[in-house]
Design an enzyme around this catalytic site. Sequence first.
Site, mmCIF file in Angstrom:
data_model
loop_
_atom_site.group_PDB
_atom_site.id
_atom_site.type_symbol
_atom_site.label_atom_id
_atom_site.label_comp_id
_atom_site.label_asym_id
_atom_site.label_seq_id
_atom_site.Cartn_x
_atom_site.Cartn_y
_atom_site.Cartn_z
ATOM 1 N N SER A 88 0.794 -1.237 0.000
ATOM 2 C CA SER A 88 0.000 0.000 0.000
ATOM 3 C C SER A 88 0.822 1.280 0.000
ATOM 4 C CB SER A 88 -0.956 0.018 1.200
ATOM 5 O OG SER A 88 -2.060 -0.824 0.963
ATOM 6 N N SER A 138 -6.519 3.491 4.015
ATOM 7 C CA SER A 138 -5.842 2.745 2.950
ATOM 8 C C SER A 138 -6.786 1.806 2.203
ATOM 9 C CB SER A 138 -4.662 1.940 3.521
ATOM 10 O OG SER A 138 -3.812 1.491 2.499
ATOM 11 N N LYS A 178 0.195 3.736 -2.769
ATOM 12 C CA LYS A 178 -0.820 4.783 -2.771
ATOM 13 C C LYS A 178 -0.223 6.183 -2.688
ATOM 14 C CE LYS A 178 -4.079 1.403 -1.151
ATOM 15 N NZ LYS A 178 -4.495 0.575 -0.021
#
Length: 499
Positions: free
Chosen positions: A54, A114, A57
């Site tokens: 993640s 997230s 991102k």
Amino acid sequence: MKFIPAVRRSLLSVLALGVATLGPVRANPTIVVDATTGEVLYKDMATAPWFPASTTKLMTVYVALSKVREGKISLDTPLRVSAYAASMIPSKMGFRPGTLVTLDNALKMLMVKSPNDIAVTIAEGISGSVPAFADEMNAYASRIGLHESHFANPNGLHDPNHWSSARDMAMIARALITQFPEEHDLFNIGTLQFGGKLIPNHNGLLGRYDGVDGMKTGYTCAGGYNVVESAVRGDRHLLVVIMGAPSTNERNLRSVALFEKYFANPGQGMGQGLGNVADLGPSEVVSPPDMRTQMCGPGRHAAIQEAEAEDAAIAPVDAGASATGLAALMHPRDAFTPVRVFIGATPGTDIAPVGSIEEAQPGPAAATVAKAVPAATVPASLAQAPSDATGAAAPLALAGAATPAALAAANTVVKGRGHGLLAPARKDRAPAKPAAKSAAKPSAKPAAKSAAKPSAKPAAKSAAKPSAKPAAKSAAKPKAGAKVAAKPAAKAAKKTASQ
């Protein structure tokens, strides 16, 4: 809190080593960079390719903010959640297909919760599809000087064609800090308020270690526990990037130890020939290692659950100022003023269409992810987004801003739900019980009465009992059977979502 004993054990082991002499405890890509100058203070396997999870991102945010600056989209642009976005596995917000969320709210959710579904919503809203947005990510990556990155999706879910490096993640962080200083608060939101729910940030150092002001954590079985941390003390601003840590605790401990070492010794690492982060040479490693066996193999069930459990462990506590040193990890997280997010358009704004409306074309890896999600994740009644003003059915995956007519239609979908999240798949089979009763009662009692009244009492008994109870049972059993058949499907959906 359950988090504290684990931290205490790890803390004692790290203190035994001594912060001043702390070196790599395992082969994990790591880099420490002066965010202001770009000078590298420490590096280990910094340019080795790695599955970023993640932390991807951050690149998604960079592309989105770049598009806003270029005038291609506005932070107030409402984006529609597609059925494909809604099919993403957790972490997710769980919005129903057709729900609208502004880019501003989507970015805040992305940096705190997230959610993988929101990352896809942003990608489709900006570029029309996930593959098109991945192309944009790679184009911008080239512009800011990334060397070891290739992006295949906006959320970091595992894809063998999706990788980055500790060095490239530090480059992305520096680009966000230097090019978008006015947006830096986006990365240090401690808590979101969504309706009546408080959502804490996954970053275990935010509000706990003095000076930390963001950025992003990440976890997958293939990539392990990754983090990009930013901290400021006085006139110094440092970045720490760690990839592939075996747990959140070790990731946090390692980050704090590195911050302590290089904040305490401003000249350490400088002038030692490590160079600027933009100039680091390539690694001899040509492909990212898959840590699935180490991270999620036999005996690692607890580690698989640790990322989600971290939410509960770092819940906001009113405990005063942040602490310094490794003792900061013994310090409860400070209380944050929650930042409110919502669904729908920003009140008082005009809705203008942005980009084309087309069906998203997920890549091979994304299609594999979608197949892993049971159909129950997207209720049949909402499997298609609302129609537009022309009456034609809108595609499942819509790009760009919604038209005013589509906005009104989508708000009808979520009307009455306020800020509620997508109901679990279990609700899709809730009508099974009423169906069984409705089938049983009308066929039983009316049949009994009609057969009983015209006849004498003995005949009524003989006619009523066989026609009523057996009829009720025969009508009820198939529905009950349907209910039993639904349970395994719901369990399967829940199990898949937890993986």
